[in-house]
Design a protein around this motif. Structure first.
Motif, PDB file in Angstrom:
ATOM      1  N   PRO A   7      48.958  35.070 -30.896  1.00 46.09           N
ATOM      2  CA  PRO A   7      48.033  35.768 -31.789  1.00 46.09           C
ATOM      3  C   PRO A   7      46.588  35.485 -31.416  1.00 46.09           C
ATOM      4  O   PRO A   7      46.230  34.340 -31.149  1.00 46.09           O
ATOM      5  N   THR A   8      45.795  36.541 -31.365  1.00 43.95           N
ATOM      6  CA  THR A   8      44.374  36.385 -31.041  1.00 43.95           C
ATOM      7  C   THR A   8      43.472  36.826 -32.192  1.00 43.95           C
ATOM      8  O   THR A   8      42.281  36.563 -32.151  1.00 43.95           O
ATOM      9  N   SER A   9      44.053  37.505 -33.193  1.00 45.35           N
ATOM     10  CA  SER A   9      43.224  37.952 -34.315  1.00 45.35           C
ATOM     11  C   SER A   9      44.095  38.343 -35.501  1.00 45.35           C
ATOM     12  O   SER A   9      45.309  38.498 -35.379  1.00 45.35           O
ATOM     13  N   HIS A  10      43.414  38.499 -36.629  1.00 43.83           N
ATOM     14  CA  HIS A  10      44.024  38.997 -37.866  1.00 43.83           C
ATOM     15  C   HIS A  10      43.382  40.337 -38.189  1.00 43.83           C
ATOM     16  O   HIS A  10      42.185  40.519 -38.015  1.00 43.83           O
ATOM     17  N   PHE A  11      44.173  41.266 -38.706  1.00 44.54           N
ATOM     18  CA  PHE A  11      43.643  42.536 -39.188  1.00 44.54           C
ATOM     19  C   PHE A  11      44.113  42.710 -40.631  1.00 44.54           C
ATOM     20  O   PHE A  11      45.147  42.200 -41.023  1.00 44.54           O
ATOM     21  N   GLY A  12      43.354  43.446 -41.422  1.00 42.71           N
ATOM     22  CA  GLY A  12      43.703  43.652 -42.829  1.00 42.71           C
ATOM     23  C   GLY A  12      43.539  42.376 -43.634  1.00 42.71           C
ATOM     24  O   GLY A  12      44.303  42.112 -44.566  1.00 42.71           O
ATOM     25  N   ALA A  13      42.524  41.600 -43.274  1.00 44.97           N
ATOM     26  CA  ALA A  13      42.327  40.280 -43.884  1.00 44.97           C
ATOM     27  C   ALA A  13      42.115  40.342 -45.395  1.00 44.97           C
ATOM     28  O   ALA A  13      42.337  39.346 -46.079  1.00 44.97           O
ATOM     29  N   GLU A  14      41.744  41.503 -45.919  1.00 48.45           N
ATOM     30  CA  GLU A  14      41.550  41.619 -47.370  1.00 48.45           C
ATOM     31  C   GLU A  14      42.858  41.395 -48.137  1.00 48.45           C
ATOM     32  O   GLU A  14      42.840  41.047 -49.314  1.00 48.45           O
ATOM     33  N   SER A  15      44.000  41.556 -47.466  1.00 53.33           N
ATOM     34  CA  SER A  15      45.304  41.380 -48.110  1.00 53.33           C
ATOM     35  C   SER A  15      46.053  40.158 -47.598  1.00 53.33           C
ATOM     36  O   SER A  15      47.246  40.004 -47.840  1.00 53.33           O
ATOM     37  N   MET A  16      45.350  39.290 -46.887  1.00 52.61           N
ATOM     38  CA  MET A  16      45.975  38.108 -46.296  1.00 52.61           C
ATOM     39  C   MET A  16      46.401  37.124 -47.381  1.00 52.61           C
ATOM     40  O   MET A  16      45.666  36.867 -48.325  1.00 52.61           O
ATOM     41  N   HIS A  17      47.590  36.598 -47.236  1.00 52.94           N
ATOM     42  CA  HIS A  17      48.103  35.540 -48.109  1.00 52.94           C
ATOM     43  C   HIS A  17      47.961  34.227 -47.341  1.00 52.94           C
ATOM     44  O   HIS A  17      48.863  33.814 -46.620  1.00 52.94           O
ATOM     45  N   ARG A  18      46.817  33.604 -47.492  1.00 51.36           N
ATOM     46  CA  ARG A  18      46.477  32.443 -46.667  1.00 51.36           C
ATOM     47  C   ARG A  18      47.454  31.278 -46.804  1.00 51.36           C
ATOM     48  O   ARG A  18      47.644  30.513 -45.868  1.00 51.36           O
ATOM     49  N   GLN A  19      48.109  31.158 -47.939  1.00 52.25           N
ATOM     50  CA  GLN A  19      49.049  30.048 -48.111  1.00 52.25           C
ATOM     51  C   GLN A  19      50.243  30.159 -47.162  1.00 52.25           C
ATOM     52  O   GLN A  19      50.955  29.188 -46.933  1.00 52.25           O
ATOM     53  N   TRP A  20      50.440  31.326 -46.555  1.00 56.86           N
ATOM     54  CA  TRP A  20      51.546  31.534 -45.619  1.00 56.86           C
ATOM     55  C   TRP A  20      51.102  31.429 -44.155  1.00 56.86           C
ATOM     56  O   TRP A  20      51.933  31.536 -43.253  1.00 56.86           O
ATOM     57  N   ILE A  21      49.826  31.241 -43.903  1.00 54.95           N
ATOM     58  CA  ILE A  21      49.329  31.214 -42.529  1.00 54.95           C
ATOM     59  C   ILE A  21      49.586  29.869 -41.860  1.00 54.95           C
ATOM     60  O   ILE A  21      50.182  29.789 -40.800  1.00 54.95           O
ATOM     61  N   ASN A  22      49.111  28.787 -42.462  1.00 54.51           N
ATOM     62  CA  ASN A  22      49.315  27.467 -41.878  1.00 54.51           C
ATOM     63  C   ASN A  22      50.387  26.750 -42.677  1.00 54.51           C
ATOM     64  O   ASN A  22      50.136  26.254 -43.769  1.00 54.51           O
ATOM     65  N   THR A  23      51.573  26.664 -42.115  1.00 56.64           N
ATOM     66  CA  THR A  23      52.693  26.013 -42.797  1.00 56.64           C
ATOM     67  C   THR A  23      53.008  24.650 -42.190  1.00 56.64           C
ATOM     68  O   THR A  23      54.079  24.093 -42.427  1.00 56.64           O
ATOM     69  N   THR A  24      52.063  24.108 -41.435  1.00 56.73           N
ATOM     70  CA  THR A  24      52.239  22.780 -40.848  1.00 56.73           C
ATOM     71  C   THR A  24      52.539  21.771 -41.952  1.00 56.73           C
ATOM     72  O   THR A  24      51.887  21.763 -42.991  1.00 56.73           O
ATOM     73  N   GLY A  25      53.530  20.938 -41.719  1.00 57.63           N
ATOM     74  CA  GLY A  25      53.874  19.909 -42.685  1.00 57.63           C
ATOM     75  C   GLY A  25      55.018  20.270 -43.612  1.00 57.63           C
ATOM     76  O   GLY A  25      55.565  19.400 -44.298  1.00 57.63           O
ATOM     77  N   LEU A  26      55.392  21.550 -43.662  1.00 54.36           N
ATOM     78  CA  LEU A  26      56.539  21.929 -44.483  1.00 54.36           C
ATOM     79  C   LEU A  26      57.824  21.455 -43.820  1.00 54.36           C
ATOM     80  O   LEU A  26      57.916  21.342 -42.590  1.00 54.36           O
ATOM     81  N   LYS A  27      58.829  21.184 -44.616  1.00 50.60           N
ATOM     82  CA  LYS A  27      60.137  20.787 -44.104  1.00 50.60           C
ATOM     83  C   LYS A  27      60.637  21.859 -43.140  1.00 50.60           C
ATOM     84  O   LYS A  27      60.482  23.056 -43.389  1.00 50.60           O
ATOM     85  N   GLU A  28      61.231  21.437 -42.053  1.00 46.73           N
ATOM     86  CA  GLU A  28      61.787  22.349 -41.059  1.00 46.73           C
ATOM     87  C   GLU A  28      63.270  22.067 -40.876  1.00 46.73           C
ATOM     88  O   GLU A  28      63.686  20.907 -40.847  1.00 46.73           O
ATOM     89  N   MET A  29      64.064  23.137 -40.759  1.00 48.86           N
ATOM     90  CA  MET A  29      65.489  23.001 -40.502  1.00 48.86           C
ATOM     91  C   MET A  29      65.897  24.030 -39.465  1.00 48.86           C
ATOM     92  O   MET A  29      65.570  25.203 -39.586  1.00 48.86           O
ATOM     93  N   LYS A  30      66.602  23.583 -38.449  1.00 49.35           N
ATOM     94  CA  LYS A  30      67.137  24.493 -37.449  1.00 49.35           C
ATOM     95  C   LYS A  30      68.403  25.139 -38.005  1.00 49.35           C
ATOM     96  O   LYS A  30      69.130  24.522 -38.794  1.00 49.35           O
ATOM     97  N   THR A  31      68.661  26.365 -37.589  1.00 53.09           N
ATOM     98  CA  THR A  31      69.827  27.100 -38.077  1.00 53.09           C
ATOM     99  C   THR A  31      71.104  26.300 -37.895  1.00 53.09           C
ATOM    100  O   THR A  31      71.931  26.205 -38.808  1.00 53.09           O
ATOM    101  N   GLU A  32      71.266  25.691 -36.706  1.00 53.52           N
ATOM    102  CA  GLU A  32      72.503  24.960 -36.426  1.00 53.52           C
ATOM    103  C   GLU A  32      72.639  23.676 -37.242  1.00 53.52           C
ATOM    104  O   GLU A  32      73.707  23.060 -37.259  1.00 53.52           O
ATOM    105  N   GLU A  33      71.596  23.285 -37.959  1.00 54.81           N
ATOM    106  CA  GLU A  33      71.660  22.106 -38.825  1.00 54.81           C
ATOM    107  C   GLU A  33      72.189  22.445 -40.222  1.00 54.81           C
ATOM    108  O   GLU A  33      72.462  21.554 -41.019  1.00 54.81           O
ATOM    109  N   HIS A  34      72.331  23.725 -40.526  1.00 56.91           N
ATOM    110  CA  HIS A  34      72.822  24.159 -41.839  1.00 56.91           C
ATOM    111  C   HIS A  34      74.314  24.481 -41.704  1.00 56.91           C
ATOM    112  O   HIS A  34      74.694  25.599 -41.363  1.00 56.91           O
TER     113      HIS A  34
END
Length: 149
Positions: free
Chosen positions: A106-133
């Motif tokens: 990604p090099t840019s965002h378009f339609g930023a007026e409708s951006m849901h910023r809480q979904w942009i940087n998800t660093t630190g959220l729990k991660e699970m690989k498909t094969e772990e479920h």
């Protein structure tokens, strides 16, 4: 100028396939409400390419999503494949519809007026690989004998 790479892509069920000549790794995220509604997602990743460099091997279905644009998709499985203005030389292909989408950045965002910023940087959220479920793994093994690609 770097020579273009021929890349392939298509929908989830395989009915729609394309080849596209891609000259660089640049892509962008669109957050506009039209794209949010069309995809059911908070944003969509697009690769902009000249229409003349896209060869539909088995054609998509088209939806006139507004008076100025239309969207390519597969009517069989529902995969969103792209966006294009009704007039203009370029179109957007959905990054995830490429067979090897990992190349793009990604090099840019378009339609930023409708951006849901809480979904942009998800660093630190729990991660699970498909094969772990394990319940999901068990379902795939029972249904097909293997995990999907």
């Amino acid at each position: 100028m770097k020579q273009a790479d021929k890349m392939t892509g298509g929908c989830a069920c395989g009915k729609v396939r394309y080849e596209a000549e891609v000259e660089n790794d640049d892509a962008y995220l669109c957050h506009c409400r039209m794209c949010q509604r069309a995809t059911g997602s908070i944003s969509i990743a697009f690769k902009n390419v000249p229409q003349s460099k896209v060869n539909w091997l088995s054609g998509p279905d088209w939806y006139d999503s507004s008076p100025i644009a239309r969207r390519s998709f597969c009517a069989s499985c529902g995969t969103s494949l792209g966006f294009q203005f009704k007039e203009g030389p370029n179109m957007d292909l959905t990054v995830a519809s490429f067979d090897k989408p990992g190349r793009f950045r990604p090099t840019s965002h378009f339609g930023a007026e409708s951006m849901h910023r809480q979904w942009i940087n998800t660093t630190g959220l729990k991660e699970m690989k498909t094969e772990e479920h394990q319940p999901l793994v068990n379902k795939w093994i029972a249904a097909t004998g293997k995990m999907p690609d």
